[in-house]
Motif scaffolding. Structure first.
Motif, PDB file in Angstrom:
ATOM      1  N   THR A 195       0.760  -1.132  -0.151  1.00 15.80           N
ATOM      2  CA  THR A 195      -0.069  -0.014  -0.027  1.00 15.80           C
ATOM      3  C   THR A 195       0.998   1.230   0.019  1.00 15.80           C
ATOM      4  OG1 THR A 195      -1.879  -1.286   1.034  1.00 15.80           O
ATOM      5  CG2 THR A 195      -1.595   1.100   1.226  1.00 15.80           C
ATOM      6  N   TRP A 196       1.855   1.452   1.012  1.00 18.21           N
ATOM      7  CA  TRP A 196       2.626   2.368   0.785  1.00 18.21           C
ATOM      8  C   TRP A 196       3.523   2.549  -0.511  1.00 18.21           C
ATOM      9  CZ3 TRP A 196       4.757   6.491   3.187  1.00 18.21           C
ATOM     10  CH2 TRP A 196       6.096   6.754   2.845  1.00 18.21           C
ATOM     11  N   GLN A 197       3.890   1.685  -1.184  1.00 17.10           N
ATOM     12  CA  GLN A 197       4.716   1.746  -2.369  1.00 17.10           C
ATOM     13  C   GLN A 197       3.550   2.300  -3.474  1.00 17.10           C
ATOM     14  OE1 GLN A 197       8.266  -1.440  -1.275  1.00 17.10           O
ATOM     15  NE2 GLN A 197       6.693  -2.290  -2.594  1.00 17.10           N
ATOM     16  N   ASP A 198       2.184   1.672  -3.355  1.00 15.01           N
ATOM     17  CA  ASP A 198       1.440   2.229  -4.229  1.00 15.01           C
ATOM     18  C   ASP A 198       1.166   3.569  -4.200  1.00 15.01           C
ATOM     19  OD1 ASP A 198      -0.999   1.873  -6.427  1.00 15.01           O
ATOM     20  OD2 ASP A 198      -1.909   2.491  -4.402  1.00 15.01           O
ATOM     21  N   LEU A 199       0.949   4.236  -2.963  1.00 16.78           N
ATOM     22  CA  LEU A 199       0.762   5.491  -2.617  1.00 16.78           C
ATOM     23  C   LEU A 199       2.025   6.418  -3.176  1.00 16.78           C
ATOM     24  CD1 LEU A 199      -0.665   5.260   0.701  1.00 16.78           C
ATOM     25  CD2 LEU A 199      -1.856   6.069  -1.279  1.00 16.78           C
ATOM     26  N   ARG A 200       3.025   5.852  -3.180  1.00 17.99           N
ATOM     27  CA  ARG A 200       4.537   6.557  -3.706  1.00 17.99           C
ATOM     28  C   ARG A 200       4.290   6.494  -5.203  1.00 17.99           C
ATOM     29  NH1 ARG A 200       6.945   9.268  -3.315  1.00 17.99           N
ATOM     30  NH2 ARG A 200       9.194   8.467  -3.423  1.00 17.99           N
ATOM     31  N   ALA A 201       3.903   5.436  -5.787  1.00 16.35           N
ATOM     32  CA  ALA A 201       4.043   5.226  -7.192  1.00 16.35           C
ATOM     33  C   ALA A 201       3.061   6.235  -7.739  1.00 16.35           C
ATOM     34  CB  ALA A 201       3.888   3.902  -7.342  1.00 16.35           C
ATOM     35  N   ARG A 202       2.139   6.307  -7.064  1.00 22.54           N
ATOM     36  CA  ARG A 202       0.993   7.250  -7.711  1.00 22.54           C
ATOM     37  C   ARG A 202       1.034   8.826  -7.154  1.00 22.54           C
ATOM     38  NH1 ARG A 202      -3.819   6.659  -6.113  1.00 22.54           N
ATOM     39  NH2 ARG A 202      -3.455   5.140  -4.404  1.00 22.54           N
ATOM     40  N   ASP A 203       2.193   9.090  -6.654  1.00 15.72           N
ATOM     41  CA  ASP A 203       2.656  10.547  -6.048  1.00 15.72           C
ATOM     42  C   ASP A 203       1.462  10.803  -5.225  1.00 15.72           C
ATOM     43  OD1 ASP A 203       4.776  12.437  -5.994  1.00 15.72           O
ATOM     44  OD2 ASP A 203       3.570  13.474  -7.288  1.00 15.72           O
ATOM     45  N   VAL A 204       0.711  10.049  -4.405  1.00 13.82           N
ATOM     46  CA  VAL A 204      -0.123  10.575  -3.126  1.00 13.82           C
ATOM     47  C   VAL A 204       0.788  10.930  -2.205  1.00 13.82           C
ATOM     48  CG1 VAL A 204      -1.766  10.082  -1.667  1.00 13.82           C
ATOM     49  CG2 VAL A 204      -1.946   9.241  -4.039  1.00 13.82           C
ATOM     50  N   ILE A 205       1.844  10.152  -2.139  1.00 13.54           N
ATOM     51  CA  ILE A 205       2.852  10.706  -0.902  1.00 13.54           C
ATOM     52  C   ILE A 205       4.113  10.980  -1.874  1.00 13.54           C
ATOM     53  CG2 ILE A 205       4.174   9.744   1.040  1.00 13.54           C
ATOM     54  CD1 ILE A 205       1.795   8.239   1.801  1.00 13.54           C
ATOM     55  N   GLY A 206       4.722  12.055  -1.751  1.00 14.04           N
ATOM     56  CA  GLY A 206       5.773  12.862  -2.515  1.00 14.04           C
ATOM     57  C   GLY A 206       7.213  12.084  -1.703  1.00 14.04           C
ATOM     58  N   GLU A 207       8.034  12.616  -2.423  1.00 10.54           N
ATOM     59  CA  GLU A 207       9.549  12.433  -1.943  1.00 10.54           C
ATOM     60  C   GLU A 207       9.849  13.090  -0.701  1.00 10.54           C
ATOM     61  OE1 GLU A 207      12.747  10.524  -1.668  1.00 10.54           O
ATOM     62  OE2 GLU A 207      11.252   9.948  -3.184  1.00 10.54           O
ATOM     63  N   ALA A 208      10.319  12.517   0.035  1.00 12.73           N
ATOM     64  CA  ALA A 208      11.098  12.982   1.516  1.00 12.73           C
ATOM     65  C   ALA A 208      11.866  11.662   2.120  1.00 12.73           C
ATOM     66  CB  ALA A 208      10.025  13.404   2.268  1.00 12.73           C
ATOM     67  N   PRO A 209      12.615  12.244   2.992  1.00 11.09           N
ATOM     68  CA  PRO A 209      13.394  11.121   3.692  1.00 11.09           C
ATOM     69  C   PRO A 209      12.729  10.395   4.645  1.00 11.09           C
ATOM     70  CG  PRO A 209      14.258  13.148   4.602  1.00 11.09           C
ATOM     71  CD  PRO A 209      13.097  13.563   3.461  1.00 11.09           C
ATOM     72  N   TRP A 210      11.676   9.460   4.053  1.00  9.89           N
ATOM     73  CA  TRP A 210      10.947   8.539   5.148  1.00  9.89           C
ATOM     74  C   TRP A 210      11.808   7.647   5.557  1.00  9.89           C
ATOM     75  CZ3 TRP A 210       6.876  11.955   5.101  1.00  9.89           C
ATOM     76  CH2 TRP A 210       6.503  12.402   4.039  1.00  9.89           C
ATOM     77  N   PHE A 211      11.250   7.205   6.834  1.00 11.87           N
ATOM     78  CA  PHE A 211      11.575   5.983   7.627  1.00 11.87           C
ATOM     79  C   PHE A 211      10.664   5.059   8.037  1.00 11.87           C
ATOM     80  CE2 PHE A 211      14.322   5.174  11.948  1.00 11.87           C
ATOM     81  CZ  PHE A 211      14.949   4.172  11.203  1.00 11.87           C
ATOM     82  N   LEU A 212      10.857   3.725   7.525  1.00 17.00           N
ATOM     83  CA  LEU A 212       9.812   2.516   7.590  1.00 17.00           C
ATOM     84  C   LEU A 212      10.074   1.778   8.993  1.00 17.00           C
ATOM     85  CD1 LEU A 212       9.571   1.521   3.910  1.00 17.00           C
ATOM     86  CD2 LEU A 212       8.521   3.266   4.853  1.00 17.00           C
ATOM     87  N   LEU A 213       9.032   1.344   9.555  1.00 15.00           N
ATOM     88  CA  LEU A 213       9.095   0.549  10.656  1.00 15.00           C
ATOM     89  C   LEU A 213       8.242  -0.625  10.331  1.00 15.00           C
ATOM     90  CD1 LEU A 213       9.984   0.210  13.767  1.00 15.00           C
ATOM     91  CD2 LEU A 213       7.565   0.991  14.405  1.00 15.00           C
TER      92      LEU A 213
END
Length: 272
Positions: free
Chosen positions: A152-170
Protein backbone atom coordinates in the motif's frame (compact mmCIF):
# COMPACT_ATOMS: atom_id res chain seq x y z
CA UNK A 1 29.32 -7.00 7.88
CA UNK A 2 27.15 -3.90 8.00
CA UNK A 3 29.12 -0.71 8.73
CA UNK A 4 26.09 1.60 8.54
CA UNK A 5 25.52 3.12 12.00
CA UNK A 6 22.69 1.27 13.72
CA UNK A 7 19.81 3.45 14.88
CA UNK A 8 18.56 2.18 18.23
CA UNK A 9 15.21 3.59 19.29
CA UNK A 10 13.69 2.97 22.69
CA UNK A 11 9.91 2.70 23.04
CA UNK A 12 9.64 2.82 26.82
CA UNK A 13 5.92 2.89 27.52
CA UNK A 14 3.47 2.58 24.62
CA UNK A 15 -0.25 3.24 24.92
CA UNK A 16 -1.16 0.43 27.27
CA UNK A 17 1.66 -0.74 29.58
CA UNK A 18 1.02 -0.07 33.29
CA UNK A 19 2.99 0.13 36.52
CA UNK A 20 1.28 -3.11 37.54
CA UNK A 21 2.95 -4.85 34.62
CA UNK A 22 6.33 -3.28 35.44
CA UNK A 23 7.12 -0.54 37.98
CA UNK A 24 9.68 1.01 35.63
CA UNK A 25 7.18 1.85 32.88
CA UNK A 26 7.49 5.65 32.58
CA UNK A 27 4.13 7.42 32.59
CA UNK A 28 4.95 11.03 33.50
CA UNK A 29 7.15 13.64 31.85
CA UNK A 30 9.64 13.34 34.73
CA UNK A 31 9.80 9.56 34.37
CA UNK A 32 10.20 9.82 30.60
CA UNK A 33 13.13 12.19 31.11
CA UNK A 34 14.81 9.79 33.55
CA UNK A 35 14.29 6.88 31.16
CA UNK A 36 15.63 8.93 28.24
CA UNK A 37 18.90 9.60 30.08
CA UNK A 38 19.33 5.94 31.04
CA UNK A 39 18.65 4.77 27.50
CA UNK A 40 20.93 7.38 25.95
CA UNK A 41 23.74 6.11 28.17
CA UNK A 42 22.94 2.54 27.08
CA UNK A 43 23.20 3.37 23.35
CA UNK A 44 19.86 4.74 22.13
CA UNK A 45 19.73 7.59 19.59
CA UNK A 46 15.95 8.08 19.60
CA UNK A 47 13.05 7.84 22.03
CA UNK A 48 9.58 6.88 20.78
CA UNK A 49 7.38 8.65 23.28
CA UNK A 50 3.79 8.14 24.37
CA UNK A 51 2.12 10.39 26.93
CA UNK A 52 -0.69 9.48 29.31
CA UNK A 53 -3.63 11.05 31.09
CA UNK A 54 -3.62 11.33 34.88
CA UNK A 55 -5.39 7.94 35.07
CA UNK A 56 -2.66 6.35 32.93
CA UNK A 57 -4.71 6.02 29.75
CA UNK A 58 -3.48 6.94 26.28
CA UNK A 59 -3.35 10.61 25.32
CA UNK A 60 -2.73 12.57 22.13
CA UNK A 61 -2.29 16.21 23.12
CA UNK A 62 0.01 18.92 21.80
CA UNK A 63 0.50 20.59 25.19
CA UNK A 64 1.32 17.27 26.82
CA UNK A 65 3.80 16.40 24.08
CA UNK A 66 5.53 19.75 24.38
CA UNK A 67 5.78 19.38 28.16
CA UNK A 68 7.24 15.87 27.90
CA UNK A 69 9.65 16.93 25.15
CA UNK A 70 10.86 19.82 27.27
CA UNK A 71 11.51 17.44 30.19
CA UNK A 72 13.48 15.06 27.96
CA UNK A 73 15.47 17.93 26.47
CA UNK A 74 16.34 19.12 29.98
CA UNK A 75 17.67 15.64 30.77
CA UNK A 76 19.57 14.85 27.56
CA UNK A 77 19.75 18.05 25.52
CA UNK A 78 19.65 17.15 21.82
CA UNK A 79 21.52 13.85 22.26
CA UNK A 80 18.28 11.94 21.56
CA UNK A 81 15.84 12.42 18.72
CA UNK A 82 12.41 12.82 20.34
CA UNK A 83 9.74 11.02 18.34
CA UNK A 84 6.09 11.36 19.32
CA UNK A 85 3.40 8.89 18.36
CA UNK A 86 0.15 9.55 16.53
CA UNK A 87 -1.30 6.18 17.57
CA UNK A 88 -5.09 6.09 17.76
CA UNK A 89 -5.23 3.32 20.38
CA UNK A 90 -8.91 2.89 19.47
CA UNK A 91 -9.61 6.38 20.85
CA UNK A 92 -8.73 9.02 18.25
CA UNK A 93 -9.95 9.56 14.69
CA UNK A 94 -7.53 10.03 11.78
CA UNK A 95 -8.20 13.75 11.46
CA UNK A 96 -7.64 14.29 15.19
CA UNK A 97 -4.40 12.30 14.95
CA UNK A 98 -3.17 14.45 12.09
CA UNK A 99 -4.18 17.70 13.79
CA UNK A 100 -2.34 16.84 17.01
CA UNK A 101 0.83 16.30 15.00
CA UNK A 102 0.38 19.66 13.27
CA UNK A 103 -0.29 21.40 16.60
CA UNK A 104 2.76 19.79 18.24
CA UNK A 105 5.18 20.36 15.34
CA UNK A 106 7.51 17.68 16.72
CA UNK A 107 11.05 16.87 15.72
CA UNK A 108 9.93 13.36 14.74
CA UNK A 109 6.71 11.37 14.59
CA UNK A 110 5.53 7.83 13.88
CA UNK A 111 2.48 7.41 11.65
CA UNK A 112 0.57 4.14 11.40
CA UNK A 113 -0.24 4.03 7.68
CA UNK A 114 -3.39 1.97 8.10
CA UNK A 115 -4.66 4.40 10.74
CA UNK A 116 -4.48 7.32 8.29
CA UNK A 117 -5.25 5.63 4.98
CA UNK A 118 -8.87 4.75 5.69
CA UNK A 119 -12.12 4.84 3.67
CA UNK A 120 -13.41 7.86 5.58
CA UNK A 121 -10.22 9.86 4.88
CA UNK A 122 -10.08 11.44 1.40
CA UNK A 123 -6.85 10.63 -0.38
CA UNK A 124 -6.30 14.37 -0.80
CA UNK A 125 -6.18 14.70 3.01
CA UNK A 126 -3.55 11.97 3.21
CA UNK A 127 -1.52 13.72 0.51
CA UNK A 128 -1.82 17.07 2.27
CA UNK A 129 -0.72 15.63 5.61
CA UNK A 130 2.37 13.92 4.26
CA UNK A 131 3.18 17.04 2.26
CA UNK A 132 2.96 19.09 5.47
CA UNK A 133 5.32 16.65 7.24
CA UNK A 134 7.84 16.94 4.41
CA UNK A 135 7.65 20.74 4.17
CA UNK A 136 8.14 21.12 7.91
CA UNK A 137 11.00 18.60 7.95
CA UNK A 138 9.35 16.41 10.57
CA UNK A 139 11.29 13.14 10.64
CA UNK A 140 8.51 10.71 9.82
CA UNK A 141 8.54 6.98 10.49
CA UNK A 142 5.79 5.12 8.66
CA UNK A 143 4.52 2.09 10.58
CA UNK A 144 3.72 -0.98 8.47
CA UNK A 145 2.19 -4.10 10.00
CA UNK A 146 2.47 -6.60 7.18
CA UNK A 147 3.53 -7.06 3.56
CA UNK A 148 0.20 -5.70 2.35
CA UNK A 149 0.92 -2.45 4.21
CA UNK A 150 4.30 -2.26 2.48
CA UNK A 151 2.59 -2.65 -0.88
CA UNK A 152 0.00 0.00 0.00
CA UNK A 153 2.83 2.38 0.91
CA UNK A 154 4.64 1.69 -2.36
CA UNK A 155 1.43 2.18 -4.33
CA UNK A 156 0.83 5.58 -2.69
CA UNK A 157 4.38 6.54 -3.54
CA UNK A 158 4.11 5.28 -7.13
CA UNK A 159 0.93 7.34 -7.66
CA UNK A 160 2.59 10.37 -6.06
CA UNK A 161 -0.10 10.60 -3.37
CA UNK A 162 2.85 10.69 -1.00
CA UNK A 163 5.72 12.69 -2.41
CA UNK A 164 9.46 12.38 -2.06
CA UNK A 165 10.99 12.95 1.39
CA UNK A 166 13.46 11.14 3.64
CA UNK A 167 10.86 8.72 5.02
CA UNK A 168 11.76 6.01 7.55
CA UNK A 169 9.83 2.73 7.62
CA UNK A 170 9.03 0.57 10.64
CA UNK A 171 8.18 -3.10 10.13
CA UNK A 172 6.10 -4.40 13.03
CA UNK A 173 6.78 -8.11 13.45
CA UNK A 174 4.17 -10.51 14.74
CA UNK A 175 1.32 -8.06 15.22
CA UNK A 176 -1.14 -10.67 13.97
CA UNK A 177 0.68 -13.82 15.02
CA UNK A 178 -0.75 -16.24 17.57
CA UNK A 179 -0.42 -14.65 20.98
CA UNK A 180 1.15 -11.60 19.34
CA UNK A 181 4.65 -13.06 19.75
CA UNK A 182 7.32 -12.26 17.18
CA UNK A 183 10.10 -14.34 15.64
CA UNK A 184 13.04 -13.30 13.43
CA UNK A 185 11.50 -15.10 10.44
CA UNK A 186 8.62 -12.58 10.60
CA UNK A 187 10.99 -10.16 8.85
CA UNK A 188 11.03 -12.19 5.64
CA UNK A 189 7.61 -11.21 4.18
CA UNK A 190 8.48 -7.53 4.64
CA UNK A 191 11.88 -7.84 2.99
CA UNK A 192 10.47 -9.84 0.08
CA UNK A 193 8.25 -6.93 -1.00
CA UNK A 194 10.29 -3.95 0.25
CA UNK A 195 11.75 -2.00 -2.67
CA UNK A 196 14.72 -0.66 -0.66
CA UNK A 197 13.76 2.92 -1.46
CA UNK A 198 13.90 3.97 2.21
CA UNK A 199 15.69 2.84 5.37
CA UNK A 200 13.74 0.53 7.65
CA UNK A 201 13.65 -0.53 11.26
CA UNK A 202 11.74 -3.23 13.09
CA UNK A 203 9.95 -3.67 16.38
CA UNK A 204 8.81 -6.98 17.83
CA UNK A 205 6.54 -8.38 20.50
CA UNK A 206 7.53 -10.71 23.30
CA UNK A 207 10.64 -12.49 24.51
CA UNK A 208 12.26 -12.89 21.07
CA UNK A 209 12.47 -9.12 20.64
CA UNK A 210 16.25 -9.22 20.99
CA UNK A 211 16.64 -12.03 18.45
CA UNK A 212 14.49 -10.05 16.00
CA UNK A 213 16.55 -6.92 16.63
CA UNK A 214 19.81 -8.74 16.02
CA UNK A 215 18.48 -10.25 12.79
CA UNK A 216 17.32 -6.83 11.60
CA UNK A 217 20.70 -5.27 12.33
CA UNK A 218 22.49 -8.07 10.47
CA UNK A 219 20.19 -7.61 7.47
CA UNK A 220 20.76 -3.87 7.15
CA UNK A 221 17.87 -2.53 9.20
CA UNK A 222 17.53 -0.56 12.40
CA UNK A 223 15.80 -1.46 15.64
CA UNK A 224 13.24 -0.30 18.16
CA UNK A 225 13.07 -2.03 21.54
CA UNK A 226 11.47 -1.28 24.87
CA UNK A 227 8.66 -1.93 27.30
CA UNK A 228 6.00 -0.88 24.78
CA UNK A 229 6.17 -4.36 23.27
CA UNK A 230 8.39 -6.48 25.51
CA UNK A 231 9.41 -6.67 29.16
CA UNK A 232 11.94 -9.50 28.95
CA UNK A 233 15.67 -9.90 28.44
CA UNK A 234 17.03 -12.41 25.93
CA UNK A 235 17.62 -14.77 28.88
CA UNK A 236 13.89 -14.84 29.55
CA UNK A 237 14.23 -12.93 32.80
CA UNK A 238 12.22 -9.79 33.45
CA UNK A 239 14.25 -6.75 32.34
CA UNK A 240 15.05 -4.35 35.19
CA UNK A 241 14.38 -1.32 32.99
CA UNK A 242 14.22 -0.12 29.39
CA UNK A 243 17.94 0.64 29.33
CA UNK A 244 18.73 -3.05 29.78
CA UNK A 245 16.94 -3.85 26.51
CA UNK A 246 18.85 -1.08 24.72
CA UNK A 247 22.13 -2.31 26.20
CA UNK A 248 21.54 -5.80 24.78
CA UNK A 249 21.21 -4.32 21.28
CA UNK A 250 24.40 -2.30 21.76
CA UNK A 251 26.22 -5.51 22.67
CA UNK A 252 24.81 -7.26 19.58
CA UNK A 253 25.97 -4.36 17.40
CA UNK A 254 29.45 -4.74 18.85
CA UNK A 255 29.41 -8.42 17.87
CA UNK A 256 28.38 -7.38 14.36
CA UNK A 257 31.20 -4.81 14.32
CA UNK A 258 28.55 -2.17 13.68
CA UNK A 259 28.74 1.33 15.16
CA UNK A 260 25.76 2.86 16.93
CA UNK A 261 24.20 5.95 15.40
CA UNK A 262 24.15 9.22 17.29
CA UNK A 263 21.13 11.51 17.29
CA UNK A 264 22.92 13.93 14.99
CA UNK A 265 23.61 11.13 12.50
CA UNK A 266 19.91 10.27 12.54
CA UNK A 267 19.05 13.91 11.87
CA UNK A 268 21.49 14.04 8.96
CA UNK A 269 19.93 10.92 7.46
CA UNK A 270 16.32 12.08 7.69
CA UNK A 271 16.60 15.81 7.09
CA UNK A 272 16.69 17.30 3.59
Amino acid sequence: MNKTPLIVTVAPNGAYKTKEQHPQVPLTAVELAQTAKQCLDAGAAMIHMHIRKADGSHLLDAHGYKEATQAVRKAVGHELVVQITSEAAQVYTPHVQMQVVRDTQPEAVSIGLREIVRPEVPEADVADFFSWLARNQVMTQVILYDAADVQTWQDLRARDVIGEAPWFLLFVLGRYSAGQVSAPTDLLPFLQVHDNAYPWAMCAFGPQEHACATAAAALGGHVRVGFENNLYLKSGKLAPDNAALVRQVAEAAECLVQPLATADQVRQLFTV
